[in-house]
Design a protein around this motif. Structure first.
Motif, short mmCIF file in Angstrom:
data_model
loop_
_atom_site.label_atom_id
_atom_site.label_comp_id
_atom_site.label_asym_id
_atom_site.label_seq_id
_atom_site.Cartn_x
_atom_site.Cartn_y
_atom_site.Cartn_z
N LYS A 130 46.38 43.48 29.06
CA LYS A 130 45.38 44.51 29.36
C LYS A 130 44.14 43.92 30.02
CE LYS A 130 45.12 46.40 25.27
NZ LYS A 130 44.65 47.32 24.20
N TYR A 131 43.75 42.75 29.58
CA TYR A 131 42.54 42.15 30.17
C TYR A 131 42.77 41.85 31.64
CZ TYR A 131 38.58 39.05 30.90
OH TYR A 131 37.43 38.48 31.39
N GLU A 132 43.94 41.31 31.95
CA GLU A 132 44.29 41.01 33.34
C GLU A 132 44.24 42.29 34.18
OE1 GLU A 132 48.34 39.96 35.88
OE2 GLU A 132 48.23 39.40 33.76
N MET A 133 44.77 43.37 33.64
CA MET A 133 44.77 44.63 34.39
C MET A 133 43.35 45.18 34.55
SD MET A 133 48.15 46.65 33.07
CE MET A 133 47.75 46.47 31.33
N GLY A 134 42.53 45.02 33.47
CA GLY A 134 41.16 45.50 33.55
C GLY A 134 40.38 44.78 34.62
N VAL A 135 40.56 43.47 34.72
CA VAL A 135 39.86 42.67 35.73
C VAL A 135 40.31 43.09 37.13
CG1 VAL A 135 39.58 40.35 36.69
CG2 VAL A 135 39.48 40.71 34.22
N LEU A 136 41.61 43.21 37.33
CA LEU A 136 42.14 43.59 38.65
C LEU A 136 41.64 44.97 39.06
CD1 LEU A 136 45.80 42.25 38.31
CD2 LEU A 136 43.99 41.33 39.77
N LEU A 137 41.64 45.89 38.10
CA LEU A 137 41.13 47.23 38.42
C LEU A 137 39.64 47.19 38.73
CD1 LEU A 137 42.98 49.36 35.71
CD2 LEU A 137 43.38 49.41 38.18
N ALA A 138 38.91 46.32 38.04
CA ALA A 138 37.46 46.22 38.24
C ALA A 138 37.11 45.68 39.62
CB ALA A 138 36.85 45.35 37.15
N ILE A 139 37.97 44.82 40.15
CA ILE A 139 37.69 44.24 41.48
C ILE A 139 38.30 45.09 42.59
CG2 ILE A 139 37.51 41.91 40.55
CD1 ILE A 139 40.28 41.32 41.59
N GLY A 140 38.83 46.26 42.22
CA GLY A 140 39.27 47.20 43.25
C GLY A 140 40.76 47.31 43.48
#
Length: 500
Positions: free
Chosen positions: A358-368
């Motif tokens: 989930k953290y990996e996905m959150g970061v990727l989503l946060a950077i667009g």
């Protein structure tokens, strides 16, 4: 970095989980592909059996209707009067009517049967231990009885020595087709022997009387009025053990069965039976065409369908394909169960993997990064596993399907054999049209001697591979979409703030 590269790096970083997914996916694919190949092999075997065996339809007297008519006649008659008691009437089938049915579509071959009993004249039959009858001409006139030895000429008949089995073609008759009887010397009786006084005798009867092919012998009708001299054109051997009654009546002894053209049997029975048969048996080109044949046959106006009926007998076909259909049904259920179970198991694994990332996905989503590409990344990861699993399944499913299919078929064959034995022990499949030595009495022998299909020809086809691939990709898509959707529906902030 594109999602294909991220998917590859993620799989390398999580080798243990990837291997676990590979093992599970391979097992699922092997079972699914094995199920499809077993179904395909079963369908081919069933089709081949149907074409080879066909099915038989018998034109014979409708004894149920005759019995109902007898009961009605008895109820309307004076029960105290002996002469008024109803009796079964002889209703032979006109050969012209039987020929008309033989000309219909889907008839592969046909045979006619006309059976009776006779006395040996000038030779010795194989005697039964409990038979007290005499076959001599001098004693025949005084040896009259109404017992089972009776023929077709009247209510009181002399005891008989021989069973006369009249037919059109011995090679396609039930006894010889089933292997119960086998020609050992000479030639078989064919349609060309119609109206010829020829015969096939059992080798034990031939040995007892020092007969060989080309010799002649004489038989006398049960009423003593007709004598017929027959030339031996063939000698056969039978493995039929006969019935228990054969100990008391010589004519029921299978060694005393004489095969003749049906016209000769009619001559022995009497002039009333000229150009008739007891029953006509039609073998279909395909058992699936039995219903179509019956439908067309009922349109033949020359046959009295209140007196006669068509009996469809696909016992051989059903006996042979019964186990195959059971195996095919089982393999189909395996495909359903494995597909559902595989989707659930892989879905749980992917869900655990998604929750851990989930953290990996959150970061990727946060950077667009787009949500669709994240789902595509997970799908690529599981798809790579799936493609490797497809290759492993294609290489190994043949052996798995061959082993599993043959074991299942062996179990079903064993079960079918046990059921058939139980039915025979209960006395099912007894005599029928034609009397002793007639057609129906040999149905059980024909069934018993039919070779079961013991192996399936398993071949992995492109069609099976495509079906397996479609299901596999569907499982992969479902296992990724549902768990990923549960996480990706949240916004990046929520994902990151909930990360411990």
């Amino acid at each position: 970095m594109n999602f294909f590269k991220r998917a590859w790096l993620s799989m390398k970083a999580r080798k243990g989980r990837s291997v676990l997914q590979l093992i599970i996916f391979t097992v699922v694919c092997v079972l699914i592909l094995s199920g499809f190949t077993i179904q395909s092999a079963a369908d081919k075997a069933s089709e081949l059996a149907r074409e080879q065996l066909g099915g038989t339809v018998t034109l014979t007297v409708d004894q149920e209707k005759q019995m109902a008519a007898m009961k009605e006649e008895a109820a309307n008659s004076d029960s105290s009067s002996t002469d008024s008691k109803p009796k079964f009437q002889s209703n032979p089938i006109d050969v012209s009517d039987a020929n008309e049915l033989a000309s219909l579509d889907h008839v592969k071959n046909y045979n006619y049967y006309s059976s009776t009993q006779a006395l040996a004249s000038g030779f010795d039959p194989i005697e039964s231990s409990g038979d007290t009858s005499s076959s001599s001409d001098d004693s025949s006139s005084s040896n009259q009885t109404g017992g089972p030895g009776g023929g077709n000429g009247g209510p009181q008949m002399v005891d008989a020595d021989l069973s006369i089995s009249g037919l059109l073609d011995s090679a396609t008759s039930t006894d010889f087709d089933a292997g119960t009887s086998k020609l050992t010397s000479g030639v078989a009786i064919t349609a060309n022997d119609k109206d010829k006084n020829v015969a096939m005798v059992e080798e034990n009867l031939a040995e007892q009387n020092d007969w060989k092919v080309g010799d002649s012998f004489t038989v006398t009708s049960s009423d003593g009025n007709t004598k017929v001299t027959l030339k031996i054109v063939g000698i056969y051997k039978t493995t039929d053990s006969g019935s228990d009654m054969a100990q008391n009546f010589s004519f029921l002894n299978p060694y005393n069965k004489v095969y003749v053209p049906y016209t000769v049997a009619n001559t022995i029975k009497g002039s009333d039976y000229k150009d008739t048969v007891d029953s006509a048996v039609y073998t279909m080109d395909d058992a699936a065409n039995i219903s179509a044949f019956e439908k067309e046959a009922k349109k033949v106006d020359g046959i009295d369908w209140d007196t006669f009926k068509l009996d469809a007998n696909d016992t051989l076909y059903q006996q042979m394909i019964g186990p195959i259909n059971s195996v095919a049904s089982f393999s189909k259920n395996v495909v359903y169960i494995v597909s559902i179970a595989g989707a659930l198991i892989l879905g749980l694994l992917v869900m655990m993997q998604v929750r851990d990332r989930k953290y990996e996905m959150g970061v990727l989503l946060a950077i667009g990064e787009k949500r669709g590409k994240l789902i595509a990344q997970f799908f690529v990861e599981i798809l790579i596993v799936a493609l490797v699993s497809f290759g492993l399944a294609a290489a190994s499913s043949h052996y798995v399907a061959q082993l599993a299919g043959n074991q299942l078929l062996a179990q079903q064959n064993s079960s079918t054999t046990s059921e058939s034995t139980t039915s025979e022990n209960r006395g099912l499949g007894g005599g029928g049209p034609g009397g002793p030595g007639g057609f129906a009495g040999s149905v059980s022998n024909l069934t018993k001697n039919t070779e079961q299909i013991k192996e399936l020809n398993i071949q992995v086809t492109l069609e099976d591979m495509l079906k397996m691939g479609g299901i596999g990709i569907g499982i992969a898509f479902i296992s990724v979409l549902l768990p990923a959707a549960l996480v990706l529906r949240m916004n990046p902030k929520t994902i990151l703030t909930k990360q411990e």
